[in-house]
Scaffold this motif. Sequence first.
Motif, PDB file in Angstrom:
ATOM      1  N   VAL A  99     -10.844   4.621   1.734  1.00  9.52           N
ATOM      2  CA  VAL A  99     -10.598   3.569   0.749  1.00  9.52           C
ATOM      3  C   VAL A  99     -11.917   3.082   0.161  1.00  9.52           C
ATOM      4  N   ARG A 149     -14.696  -3.226  -1.169  1.00  5.78           N
ATOM      5  CA  ARG A 149     -13.506  -3.822  -0.560  1.00  5.78           C
ATOM      6  C   ARG A 149     -13.691  -5.326  -0.405  1.00  5.78           C
ATOM      7  N   ILE A 193      -3.494  -3.533   2.950  1.00  5.05           N
ATOM      8  CA  ILE A 193      -4.170  -2.423   2.267  1.00  5.05           C
ATOM      9  C   ILE A 193      -3.265  -1.204   2.369  1.00  5.05           C
ATOM     10  N   CYS A 194      -3.056  -0.530   1.256  1.00  2.00           N
ATOM     11  CA  CYS A 194      -2.252   0.694   1.295  1.00  2.00           C
ATOM     12  C   CYS A 194      -3.065   1.872   0.770  1.00  2.00           C
ATOM     13  N   GLY A 195      -2.683   3.057   1.208  1.00  2.00           N
ATOM     14  CA  GLY A 195      -3.290   4.284   0.721  1.00  2.00           C
ATOM     15  C   GLY A 195      -2.221   5.277   0.333  1.00  2.00           C
ATOM     16  N   VAL A 211      -6.808  10.083   1.422  1.00  2.00           N
ATOM     17  CA  VAL A 211      -6.420   8.985   0.539  1.00  2.00           C
ATOM     18  C   VAL A 211      -6.861   9.304  -0.885  1.00  2.00           C
ATOM     19  N   THR A 225      -5.487   3.815  -3.850  1.00  2.00           N
ATOM     20  CA  THR A 225      -5.388   2.654  -2.964  1.00  2.00           C
ATOM     21  C   THR A 225      -5.188   1.374  -3.757  1.00  2.00           C
ATOM     22  N   SER A 245      -4.471  -3.231  -2.757  1.00  2.00           N
ATOM     23  CA  SER A 245      -4.392  -4.224  -1.688  1.00  2.00           C
ATOM     24  C   SER A 245      -3.784  -5.528  -2.186  1.00  2.00           C
TER      25      SER A 245
END
Length: 347
Positions: free
Chosen positions: A20, A31, A38-40, A48, A51, A53
Amino acid sequence: MSDYRISRIAPSDRRGLAQVDALLLQEGIHRDANLDYICGMYDEDYNVVATGSCFGNTLRCFAVSSAHQGEGLLNEIISHLIQIQYERGNIHLFLYTKISTARFFGDLGFYEIARVDDRLVFMENRKNGFANYVTQLAKNRTEGHCGALVMNANPFTLGHQYLVEKAAAECDTLHLFIVSEDASLVPFSIRKKLVVDGVAHLPNVICHDSGPYMISNATFPSYFLKDEATVIESHAKLDVTIFVRIAQAMNISARYVGEEPTSQVTGIYNQILSQTLPANGIDCRIIPRKESGGKAISASTVRQYIQNEDWEPLKELVPATTLAAMTGDEFRPVIDRIRKAGNVVHY
């Protein structure tokens, strides 16, 4: 819809977070420190490739691999985050984005609230959200000399009370906005009660919830701004842009802020307000802090005493109304939270 899989990346997933971070760096951002989801999006090799968030009711930290640009992956990330927010009960959503990508988010159903120079755009998913908020506030419009204060009060101290009293003495009506987002150790419901009780003796003070438009340091983004000075300046300018529209609707011609001798961040913030508000027809009054024992009264100091459950010194730092609330059952969970917080001094 792509064939890739979207899933949450846990705080303990060092491999996922490293990927990420690499994607975000590709976009020239980092970040954000304040993220609660948080997603990927993973390809077939479990890499990944996109992404995004969340923090509170905001969406943030988006990036797509340069090898997968143009595949519509960001749309899927945004849709996923919106679904997560809806499942959490967050229907009214916000995001901050660069000027260059505001149109993209506009196509996804987000509407501009305000922008700062060529740096950022603040957006929400309600077409008339901010306009309706201002309309509601305008129902409390009064004539004469009207001032405003924006206060977090984490918790409400004699310093806060002194600031309100000084401002109220100069105004026919003082509008006191209590920051309503829950990003503080003392939750909003309790902070509001402490403020309302602490200013009840001032008949010309009207208290308001700030709503989601007056943004604190905790939720203002820093991930795509180049340095701390730019973050502070951008936050202050966004504050001014939003506040001016509120002031115009409510006949507010002065804003009061407390002097912050120990906080460089707040000092810079106040300086920018004092430079930019007058250009919009609003006087900015910086009020010297009330002292106790030769030192400015600080909410951080109060939290330290609460953390140690040392009540005697608090008699010189908080109003009787705040002290009474602190010794009640409703405040016990707050004390527990502060005790577990570690460092409670915030600059």
